[in-house]
Design an enzyme around this catalytic site. Sequence first.
Site, short mmCIF file in Angstrom:
data_model
loop_
_atom_site.label_atom_id
_atom_site.label_comp_id
_atom_site.label_asym_id
_atom_site.label_seq_id
_atom_site.Cartn_x
_atom_site.Cartn_y
_atom_site.Cartn_z
N LYS A 48 -2.00 -6.68 -7.42
CA LYS A 48 -1.87 -7.96 -7.80
C LYS A 48 -1.53 -9.02 -6.81
CE LYS A 48 -0.26 -6.69 -12.58
NZ LYS A 48 0.95 -6.67 -13.06
N ASP A 108 -1.59 -9.28 0.64
CA ASP A 108 -0.66 -10.39 0.54
C ASP A 108 0.46 -10.05 1.88
OD1 ASP A 108 0.26 -7.75 -0.48
OD2 ASP A 108 1.35 -8.75 -2.16
N ILE A 109 0.95 -8.98 1.76
CA ILE A 109 1.76 -8.46 3.17
C ILE A 109 1.79 -7.15 3.34
CG2 ILE A 109 3.49 -8.06 1.10
CD1 ILE A 109 5.68 -9.39 2.92
N ASP A 111 4.24 -4.37 5.54
CA ASP A 111 5.57 -4.21 5.86
C ASP A 111 5.48 -2.96 6.94
OD1 ASP A 111 8.27 -3.65 6.37
OD2 ASP A 111 8.81 -3.43 4.40
N SER A 112 5.53 -1.96 6.60
CA SER A 112 5.28 -0.54 7.49
C SER A 112 3.76 -0.61 8.08
CB SER A 112 5.65 0.68 6.89
OG SER A 112 4.76 0.82 5.75
N GLY A 113 2.96 -1.04 7.33
CA GLY A 113 1.57 -1.06 7.60
C GLY A 113 0.82 0.24 6.91
N LEU A 114 1.66 0.88 6.33
CA LEU A 114 1.07 2.24 6.04
C LEU A 114 0.18 2.21 4.77
CD1 LEU A 114 4.52 4.26 6.07
CD2 LEU A 114 2.52 4.81 7.59
N THR A 115 0.34 1.39 3.88
CA THR A 115 -0.56 1.22 2.92
C THR A 115 -1.89 0.44 3.12
OG1 THR A 115 1.29 0.60 1.52
CG2 THR A 115 -0.75 -0.06 0.36
P1 5GP Z 1 3.70 -1.25 3.52
O1 5GP Z 1 2.79 -0.07 3.27
O2 5GP Z 1 3.03 -2.22 4.26
O3 5GP Z 1 5.07 -0.90 4.19
O4 5GP Z 1 3.79 -2.03 2.12
C1 5GP Z 1 3.10 -3.05 1.93
C2 5GP Z 1 3.50 -3.46 0.24
O5 5GP Z 1 4.75 -3.43 0.02
C3 5GP Z 1 2.96 -4.71 -0.01
O6 5GP Z 1 1.38 -4.67 -0.47
C4 5GP Z 1 3.94 -5.06 -1.10
O7 5GP Z 1 3.35 -4.63 -2.32
C5 5GP Z 1 5.25 -4.52 -0.63
N1 5GP Z 1 6.11 -5.46 0.14
C6 5GP Z 1 6.49 -5.16 1.16
N2 5GP Z 1 7.54 -6.17 1.67
C7 5GP Z 1 7.31 -7.02 0.44
C8 5GP Z 1 8.09 -8.38 0.24
O8 5GP Z 1 8.73 -8.74 1.15
N3 5GP Z 1 8.18 -8.93 -0.75
C9 5GP Z 1 7.08 -8.34 -1.91
N4 5GP Z 1 6.90 -8.94 -2.89
N5 5GP Z 1 6.39 -7.09 -1.65
C10 5GP Z 1 6.58 -6.50 -0.37
MG MG Z 2 0.03 -5.89 -1.41
#
Ligand code: 5GP
Ligand code: MG
Length: 188
Positions: A48, A108-109, A111-115
């Site tokens: 979402k 939206d965001i 973090d690790s970039g894995l998703t």
């Molecule tokens: P990744 O796979 O890049 O580590 O995680 C990405 C997902 O983690 C994002 O789509 C989000 O759902 C969640 N996420 C990571 N950091 C944040 C944050 O600072 N705030 C929120 N609300 N969600 C985050």
């Molecule tokens: Mg997201």
Amino acid sequence: MSTTEIHPNVNRVIFTETQIKEKVAELAQQITRDYKDSKNLVLIGILKGSFVFMSDLVRGIHLPNTNVSLEFMSISSYGAETSSSGIIRIIMDLRTSIEGKDVLIIEDIIDSGLTLKHLIELLQSRKPKSLESAILLRKKEGLKTEVPVKYIGFDIPMVFIIGYGLDFAENYRELPYLGELKEECYKK
Ligand code: 5GP
Ligand code: MG
Ligand code: MG
């Protein structure tokens, strides 16, 4: 913005409504420029978290000679709440084929970039003409994998962000700014 309008669980406002508006307009202009010769552009919003970003972004895109369509996917990543494993589960898939089309993922965001990396692999297998992504926020220090991102809003420090569509436990999505959630709200 007066401090009285800031949610009590927000430590500080990272980006104001005005700052976000300017940045999103910039991204929309870049996208307009880059896709002016595209026949079919499919914008895929990842639910979402991307819904506010997506709705502001699309209204800044002007491509009169392109079939622009909007699709949504809902995915969740397995693993603990605060970090992602990157193994994604599709909760809601696309309803149309993206084969031969220009595709832009709206997130939206990262973090690790894995998703995002796994999502790109999944969508690439469906043979789009091109596949790029537009991400509002990137935690550069969080990156654990190389993931190509064409459009980035802001690089941010390793804090937990809420608002402008982003949640913590499904709350705070309605806040019009991007804020840092107070640590005491998630570290028990
Ligand atoms: P990744 O796979 O890049 O580590 O995680 C990405 C997902 O983690 C994002 O789509 C989000 O759902 C969640 N996420 C990571 N950091 C944040 C944050 O600072 N705030 C929120 N609300 N969600 C985050
Ligand atoms: Mg997201
Ligand atoms: Mg979330």
